[in-house]
Design a protein around this motif. Structure first.
Motif, PDB file in Angstrom:
ATOM      1  N   PRO A 133       0.855  -1.180   0.000  1.00 15.34           N
ATOM      2  CA  PRO A 133       0.000   0.000   0.000  1.00 15.34           C
ATOM      3  C   PRO A 133       0.895   1.236   0.000  1.00 15.34           C
ATOM      4  O   PRO A 133       1.981   1.199   0.584  1.00 15.34           O
ATOM      5  CB  PRO A 133      -0.741  -0.133   1.336  1.00 15.34           C
ATOM      6  CG  PRO A 133       0.247  -0.836   2.220  1.00 15.34           C
ATOM      7  CD  PRO A 133       1.012  -1.772   1.344  1.00 15.34           C
ATOM      8  N   CYS A 134       0.440   2.321  -0.615  1.00 13.66           N
ATOM      9  CA  CYS A 134       1.357   3.465  -0.722  1.00 13.66           C
ATOM     10  C   CYS A 134       1.460   4.225   0.595  1.00 13.66           C
ATOM     11  O   CYS A 134       2.302   5.106   0.718  1.00 13.66           O
ATOM     12  CB  CYS A 134       0.961   4.375  -1.871  1.00 13.66           C
ATOM     13  SG  CYS A 134      -0.671   5.090  -1.734  1.00 13.66           S
ATOM     14  N   THR A 135       0.602   3.893   1.551  1.00  9.27           N
ATOM     15  CA  THR A 135       0.624   4.607   2.835  1.00  9.27           C
ATOM     16  C   THR A 135       0.667   3.605   3.989  1.00  9.27           C
ATOM     17  O   THR A 135       0.122   2.510   3.894  1.00  9.27           O
ATOM     18  CB  THR A 135      -0.641   5.456   2.987  1.00  9.27           C
ATOM     19  OG1 THR A 135      -1.773   4.633   2.690  1.00  9.27           O
ATOM     20  CG2 THR A 135      -0.614   6.624   2.040  1.00  9.27           C
ATOM     21  N   PHE A 136       1.271   4.030   5.083  1.00  7.15           N
ATOM     22  CA  PHE A 136       1.341   3.202   6.286  1.00  7.15           C
ATOM     23  C   PHE A 136       0.179   3.545   7.220  1.00  7.15           C
ATOM     24  O   PHE A 136      -0.235   2.743   8.039  1.00  7.15           O
ATOM     25  CB  PHE A 136       2.674   3.472   6.991  1.00  7.15           C
ATOM     26  CG  PHE A 136       3.053   2.441   7.998  1.00  7.15           C
ATOM     27  CD1 PHE A 136       3.712   1.289   7.614  1.00  7.15           C
ATOM     28  CD2 PHE A 136       2.758   2.608   9.347  1.00  7.15           C
ATOM     29  CE1 PHE A 136       4.079   0.320   8.540  1.00  7.15           C
ATOM     30  CE2 PHE A 136       3.117   1.643  10.290  1.00  7.15           C
ATOM     31  CZ  PHE A 136       3.780   0.497   9.872  1.00  7.15           C
ATOM     32  N   CYS A 137      -0.317   4.764   7.100  1.00  7.26           N
ATOM     33  CA  CYS A 137      -1.437   5.239   7.922  1.00  7.26           C
ATOM     34  C   CYS A 137      -2.141   6.330   7.120  1.00  7.26           C
ATOM     35  O   CYS A 137      -1.538   6.914   6.209  1.00  7.26           O
ATOM     36  CB  CYS A 137      -0.936   5.773   9.257  1.00  7.26           C
ATOM     37  SG  CYS A 137       0.343   7.007   9.063  1.00  7.26           S
ATOM     38  N   PRO A 138      -3.409   6.613   7.439  1.00 10.50           N
ATOM     39  CA  PRO A 138      -4.161   7.574   6.614  1.00 10.50           C
ATOM     40  C   PRO A 138      -3.498   8.942   6.477  1.00 10.50           C
ATOM     41  O   PRO A 138      -3.573   9.558   5.412  1.00 10.50           O
ATOM     42  CB  PRO A 138      -5.508   7.687   7.339  1.00 10.50           C
ATOM     43  CG  PRO A 138      -5.677   6.356   7.998  1.00 10.50           C
ATOM     44  CD  PRO A 138      -4.294   5.947   8.441  1.00 10.50           C
ATOM     45  N   SER A 139      -2.830   9.425   7.529  1.00  7.54           N
ATOM     46  CA  SER A 139      -2.248  10.775   7.424  1.00  7.54           C
ATOM     47  C   SER A 139      -1.215  10.834   6.292  1.00  7.54           C
ATOM     48  O   SER A 139      -1.000  11.891   5.695  1.00  7.54           O
ATOM     49  CB  SER A 139      -1.604  11.186   8.747  1.00  7.54           C
ATOM     50  OG  SER A 139      -0.541  10.321   9.051  1.00  7.54           O
ATOM     51  N   GLU A 140      -0.579   9.724   5.971  1.00  6.98           N
ATOM     52  CA  GLU A 140       0.414   9.733   4.887  1.00  6.98           C
ATOM     53  C   GLU A 140      -0.245   9.906   3.513  1.00  6.98           C
ATOM     54  O   GLU A 140       0.370  10.401   2.574  1.00  6.98           O
ATOM     55  CB  GLU A 140       1.261   8.458   4.923  1.00  6.98           C
ATOM     56  CG  GLU A 140       2.136   8.416   6.164  1.00  6.98           C
ATOM     57  CD  GLU A 140       3.193   7.314   6.166  1.00  6.98           C
ATOM     58  OE1 GLU A 140       4.179   7.454   6.889  1.00  6.98           O
ATOM     59  OE2 GLU A 140       3.004   6.305   5.451  1.00  6.98           O
ATOM     60  N   GLY A 141      -1.522   9.499   3.412  1.00  7.19           N
ATOM     61  CA  GLY A 141      -2.253   9.711   2.161  1.00  7.19           C
ATOM     62  C   GLY A 141      -2.447  11.199   1.910  1.00  7.19           C
ATOM     63  O   GLY A 141      -2.330  11.680   0.782  1.00  7.19           O
TER      64      GLY A 141
END
Ligand SMILES: NC(=O)c1ccc[n+]([C@@H]2O[C@H](COP(=O)([O-])OP(=O)(O)OC[C@H]3O[C@@H](n4cnc5c(N)ncnc54)[C@H](O)[C@@H]3O)[C@@H](O)[C@H]2O)c1
Length: 439
Positions: A133-141
């Motif tokens: 996934p391109c993010t580890f947690c939503p804030s990285e999106g």
């Protein structure tokens, strides 16, 4: 950009079709695309995208980067075997990003490195192909969308099934009503992963740069068993099987059903098949309800292989009022009629004659060549897994993990992707090693 708006934009489920190929003159020096592939050990994922890039006309793998010295040496020889040119070997991606002779970075690194590598690359003026996934947690999106918008770089996530010719064809027919009105999709993944044991603290092996492997994660002592691969099951470095594999087939189901963000998410499961360092569930069920009155489930059996694990070890079964369609992981589809009999089959070769390469390299090749086409055209909109869609695809899986970590069913705002439950919001962001946060 505020949190309420970060997931707004074009629908994730747009019908991609096949992007225009820029074949003429691909080999001309001015059209040559020069890539660095990061994360390239012999038994890891990086090996396949690296090989596909190295064999692609008009593409040069000019550098291989890894924090494992054995991997750097192996990969440099492998690229040389494929295309006759030996690439440079790099330890630190930040040094690679200073080079002017590199157009794009292919990031095949552990999950905690995905978003930081992607934002650093785009901010350094490079195009980026980053694993799912391109993010580890939503804030990285939120950060990735903001950075891509600001820099205008090409962004592609490694959910290569978005480049499946067979799937794209079938999805067009699904949209035209071939199995009636779609109501539900069942997706799954199963494997026979073995227990991982308990890893003691130990001196860092001489082949590994543990500091760079940890990257943005708060520093911790090296432990046996995490490197390579089993970090996937550790809360700090990985996100479990949901983001490892649901991200593929929930994505296919959302694409086929024309769905975007769920309004209700529930995931339960546990580490039932071992007593070891594995922290995420190995047996789990994710349920997603969408505001359109449709549902997708994903069953993840990491250690219970079931029947024929080498056959349909993963997939999506999409159910309509007149029949159903199987999206098989080996890149073909089967349609079943109203009484459950198989009535039609689509293979990748039905759509693209003359290509007799095995199914798996083919998907990787098409997805990589789509990335390269977008780089050549300087057009991020050509990428089949552009940033907003990739963040959304990752976000849906992350919501499953938020449900598991908080122990709650989440009521999600389908426009923003934000759950109402405060206990889940505790996992919206993550802790960074000081100096590694996004500025
Ligand atoms: N798209 C797919 O079908 C698919 C399939 C398998 C894995 N993946 C993804 O690929 C990624 C890698 O998975 P894997 O199974 O190969 O993991 P792995 O741990 O086996 O390999 C990761 C490699 O990255 C290297 N690495 C770590 N930090 C690095 C850094 N800062 N710079 C350069 N190299 C670094 C490691 O040394 C190792 O060689 C994961 O994100 C995984 O989810 C995707």
């Amino acid at each position: 950009m505020n949190r309420r708006n970060f997931l707004r934009g074009t629908a994730a489920a747009s019908l991609i079709g096949i992007s225009p190929k820029i074949l003429w003159g691909a080999d001309a020096p001015s059209n040559r695309v020069r890539l660095c592939v990061a994360g390239v050990h012999e038994n890891g994922r990086g090996k396949a995208p690296m090989a596909r890039a190295a064999e692609m006309p008009g593409v040069e793998v000019v550098c291989v980067c890894d924090v494992d010295s054995r991997a750097r040496d192996w990969a440099a020889k492998e690229v040389e075997k494929i295309c006759g040119k030996t690439p440079d070997k790099a330890l630190d991606i930040r040094k690679v990003l200073e080079r002017k002779d590199i157009d794009g970075i292919v990031g095949e690194v552990p999950d905690h490195w995905h978003a930081p590598m992607a934002w650093m690359a785009m901010e350094a003026g490079k195009d980026v192909y980053i694993e799912k996934p391109c993010t580890f947690c939503p804030s990285e999106g939120e950060i990735l969308i903001k950075v891509q918008k600001k820099t205008g770089r090409v962004f592609q996530m490694g959910n290569q099934r978005r480049s499946s010719v067979a799937y794209a064809r079938v999805i067009k027919e699904v949209r035209n009503g071939i199995i009636g009105e779609i109501k539900y999709a069942r997706t799954w993944y199963r494997n026979n992963r073995k227990p991982i044991g308990r890893g003691a603290e130990a001196p860092v092996p001489e082949w590994l740069n543990w500091d760079l492997w940890q990257g943005s994660c708060p520093r911790a002592p090296y432990r046996i068993g995490l490197v390579h691969y089993n970090w996937h099951w550790n809360f700090k470095y990985g996100m479990g099987e949901i983001t490892n594999n649901a991200v593929h087939y929930v994505d296919v189901a959302r694409w086929a059903m024309g769905l975007d963000m769920p309004c209700k998410v529930s995931a339960i499961g546990g580490r039932y098949c071992g007593d070891d360092d594995w922290q995420w569930p190995d047996t789990q069920m994710l349920s997603l309800e969408f505001p359109e009155g449709k549902m997708i489930t994903w069953e993840g059996l990491s250690c219970l292989p079931g029947e024929k694990p080498r056959d349909a070890y993963a997939g999506a079964m999409v159910y309509g009022t007149k029949g159903s369609i199987l999206f098989h992981p080996r890149d073909f589809c089967v349609m079943y009629d109203g009484v459950g009999d198989a009535v039609r089959m689509w293979k990748a070769d039905d759509a693209k004659a003359g290509n007799n390469v095995e199914w798996k390299p083919k998907l990787d090749y098409w997805h990589m060549s789509n990335f390269v086409d977008a780089i050549r055209a300087h057009d991020p909109s050509l990428a089949r897994s552009p940033v907003v869609d990739s963040v959304r695809s990752s976000h849906v899986s992350l919501l499953g993990n938020l449900s598991i970590r908080s122990g709650m069913t989440l009521n999600v705002d389908p426009v923003t992707g934000v759950p109402k439950e405060k206990a889940a919001m505790e996992f919206w962001g993550r802790e960074y090693e000081p100096g590694w946060e996004h500025a």
